[in-house]
Design an enzyme around this catalytic site. Structure first.
Site, PDB file in Angstrom:
ATOM      1  N   ILE A  66       1.152   6.725   0.702  1.00 25.31           N
ATOM      2  CA  ILE A  66       0.554   5.766   1.398  1.00 25.31           C
ATOM      3  C   ILE A  66      -1.068   5.446   1.079  1.00 25.31           C
ATOM      4  CG2 ILE A  66       0.004   4.960   3.848  1.00 25.31           C
ATOM      5  CD1 ILE A  66       2.256   6.643   4.665  1.00 25.31           C
ATOM      6  N   CYS A  67      -1.549   4.396   0.641  1.00 31.06           N
ATOM      7  CA  CYS A  67      -2.966   4.397   0.763  1.00 31.06           C
ATOM      8  C   CYS A  67      -3.450   3.816   1.924  1.00 31.06           C
ATOM      9  CB  CYS A  67      -3.074   3.309  -0.473  1.00 31.06           C
ATOM     10  SG  CYS A  67      -4.968   3.220  -0.868  1.00 31.06           S
ATOM     11  N   LEU A  68      -4.207   4.582   2.651  1.00 32.74           N
ATOM     12  CA  LEU A  68      -4.621   4.164   3.870  1.00 32.74           C
ATOM     13  C   LEU A  68      -6.142   5.204   3.822  1.00 32.74           C
ATOM     14  CD1 LEU A  68      -4.444   2.705   6.647  1.00 32.74           C
ATOM     15  CD2 LEU A  68      -2.984   4.682   7.293  1.00 32.74           C
ATOM     16  N   ASN A  71       0.612  -1.218  -0.054  1.00 32.59           N
ATOM     17  CA  ASN A  71       0.078   0.018   0.107  1.00 32.59           C
ATOM     18  C   ASN A  71       0.722   1.210   0.070  1.00 32.59           C
ATOM     19  OD1 ASN A  71      -1.443  -2.018   2.257  1.00 32.59           O
ATOM     20  ND2 ASN A  71      -2.761  -1.191   0.321  1.00 32.59           N
TER      21      ASN A  71
END
Ligand SMILES: [Zn+2]
Ligand SMILES: [Zn+2]
Lengths: 155, 370
Positions: free
Chosen positions: A89-91, A81
């Site tokens: 960041i993929c959050l 991610n």
């Protein structure tokens, strides 16, 4: 003093009063600009990132905490991610799930958790995500550790 | 001399001083030669002032100046008063805003009010402040802004009082203004006495440094509980509008006590005495507790006080909105939670209300749109 400065000063005090050992560094880069922060998080002992020390760059918008902070990895990291080149960041927490109940410290803790619990369905690093999705634990683990050794080794 | 370094005695008899007096007029410094002679060097009342350049001004103000000499203790304080008077007069006379006819009318008005009651005289007669004492030793400031068109426009008056007054006064009616407002200030004596007693004997957490126009006070009752009372300016000792704030159980407890004992309210004693008697408490003092003992900070800005602008003035407000979920009860400033709910795509808007999720517990928060 504007609202964001006041809130960040309170956050700094809270961080000093109850530091988190996963996050050995979390502070503004300079005293003159409270909107740009540096953080360092440690790879957890029971994870593939064990022994790694990862620097994060945090950029706080003037509309914080209504808007989430922008956080990216400065240290190169191999994670499903995290974009390998940009550190993005993929959050969900940093996007749609943000709420002012979060703090810079709790957001960093969420990133620590993301290291041990990746979310391969929303990948930014396809190589890592594919290994994980195909169930190639060994390949996945060795790829991660190679990058930890290359870029994030603790002194 | 202490405040006048350019004025010094001619010899050791201290009967004769010469030098320059500096006047600040419209942001410029002017120096005027001045000479002071004293028959008795220890008695300022025996002084005579000479100045060729200021002779007209001195001649016109003979009466005021001799009064000032009578009231001064020494030469230095006299010169401070004289400088103040000359500066104000020069600003008036050098003004090009109004024709001389009007200026001389205004000067007459100032003479009547007393020049010492006037301060902040801005260049070219833009604005000034009148200092008015009421009959109860309170000093009030009245801010006046002068119009550009003296024939048709009236003076703008800003008074710190709990009502809006719409009287119209022209620039040559200054003494009328003073008389009118003196009566208004006296009218509110009882109202202000009530609030002054509360300010002195209780811990008021809102408003901080209340202006005289403010008619409400939020007072600490005990830990995690305060009462907000709103005093009627025209009937200050009557039972006030009130609201308890803080943790649910305490709010309920105190509200019940006040409702049950409301009939004991006695208009012959002050609000403070009434509250003390009916609630049967000693009001906590500020020194004994900190604000975090009393109330929680806002969940969004993390502060107790949020500064907002209201009617040109900065006000500091405590959180006034609370999550209705008893397990959460997170307090927020209206403005903070409003900004948050407005930024959410899931927030619904209907009939001037916002319906959205609490940032902490995700329960529904209902917020009126002001
Ligand atoms: Zn707030
Ligand atoms: Zn809540």
């Amino acid at each position: 003093m504007d609202t964001v400065t006041k809130r960040l000063i309170k956050e700094i005090k809270n961080i000093q009063n109850s530091p988190n050992e996963q996050i050995p560094e979390l502070h503004p880069i300079s005293d003159d600009d409270l909107l740009e922060w540096k953080a360092v998080i440690l790879g957890q002992e029971d994870s593939y990132y064990k022994g790694g020390r990862f620097e994060l760059a945090i950029s706080v918008p003037k509309t914080y905490p209504i808007q989430p902070p922008k956080i990216r990895f400065v240290t190169k990291i191999c994670h499903p991610n995290v974009h390998f080149k940009t550190g993005e960041i993929c959050l969900d927490l940093l996007k749609t799930e943000w709420s002012p109940a979060w703090t810079l410290q709790s957001a960093c803790m969420a990133i620590c958790v993301l290291l041990t619990q990746p979310e391969p369905s929303s990948p930014l690093n396809c190589d890592a995500a594919n290994l994980l999705r195909c169930g190639d634990e060994l390949g996945y683990k060795s790829l991660i550790q190679m990058y930890v050794n290359m870029y994030a080794k603790q002194q | 001399m202490k405040d006048f370094p350019l004025i010094s005695p001619c010899d050791y008899t201290l009967k004769h001083y010469v030098g320059f007096i500096q006047l600040f007029i419209n942001n410029e410094e002017h120096e005027y030669p001045i000479e002071i002679k004293l028959d008795d060097p220890s008695n300022i009342k025996t002084a005579t002032i000479y100045s060729e350049k200021l002779s007209n001004l001195l001649e016109d103000n003979k009466k005021i100046i001799s009064q000032m000499l009578q009231n001064s203790s020494d030469l230095n304080t006299f010169l401070i008063d004289l400088k103040d008077l000359l500066e104000k007069k020069e600003i008036l006379l050098s003004s090009k805003k109004y024709p001389l006819k009007y200026i001389s009318k205004m000067i007459k008005e100032f003479d009547e009010i007393g020049w010492d009651k006037i301060s902040n005289l801005k260049s070219d007669l833009h604005s000034l402040t009148l200092n008015i004492n009421d009959s109860y030793n309170r000093n009030h400031k009245l801010d006046l802004i002068f119009p550009y068109n003296y024939n048709t426009e009236v003076i703008q008056i800003k008074a710190d009082i709990p009502e809006k007054i719409d009287n119209k006064y022209f620039i040559n009616e200054l003494s009328k203004i003073v008389d009118f407002y003196k009566n208004i200030f006296d009218k509110y004596n009882n109202f202000w006495s009530q609030l002054e007693e509360i300010d002195k004997k209780t811990w008021v957490i809102e408003p901080l440094n209340p202006p005289r126009s403010s008619n409400y006070r939020r007072i600490i009752i005990e830990k995690k509980c305060s009462i907000n009372i709103q005093v009627n300016p025209n009937n200050p000792r009557s039972f006030p509008i009130y609201q308890f704030m803080g943790s649910d159980d305490l709010v309920q407890k105190w509200t019940m006590i006040l409702i049950n004992k409301q009939h004991q309210w006695n208009i012959n004693i002050s609000i403070y005495e009434n509250l003390k008697k009916i609630l049967n408490i000693e009001f906590p003092q500020k020194e004994k507790m900190s604000l975090s003992d009393i109330s929680d900070a806002c969940g969004i800005c993390y502060s107790h006080y949020l500064t907002i602008e209201k009617d040109d003035k900065l006000e500091k407000l405590l959180p006034d909105k609370q999550c209705k979920n008893v397990k959460c009860s997170q307090p927020y400033h209206y403005k903070c939670i409003f900004e948050w709910l407005r930024s959410l795509t899931t927030t619904k808007k209907s009939f001037n209300y916002l319906y959205g999720k609490c940032p902490y517990c995700e329960e529904m928060i209902t917020l009126p749109i002001n």
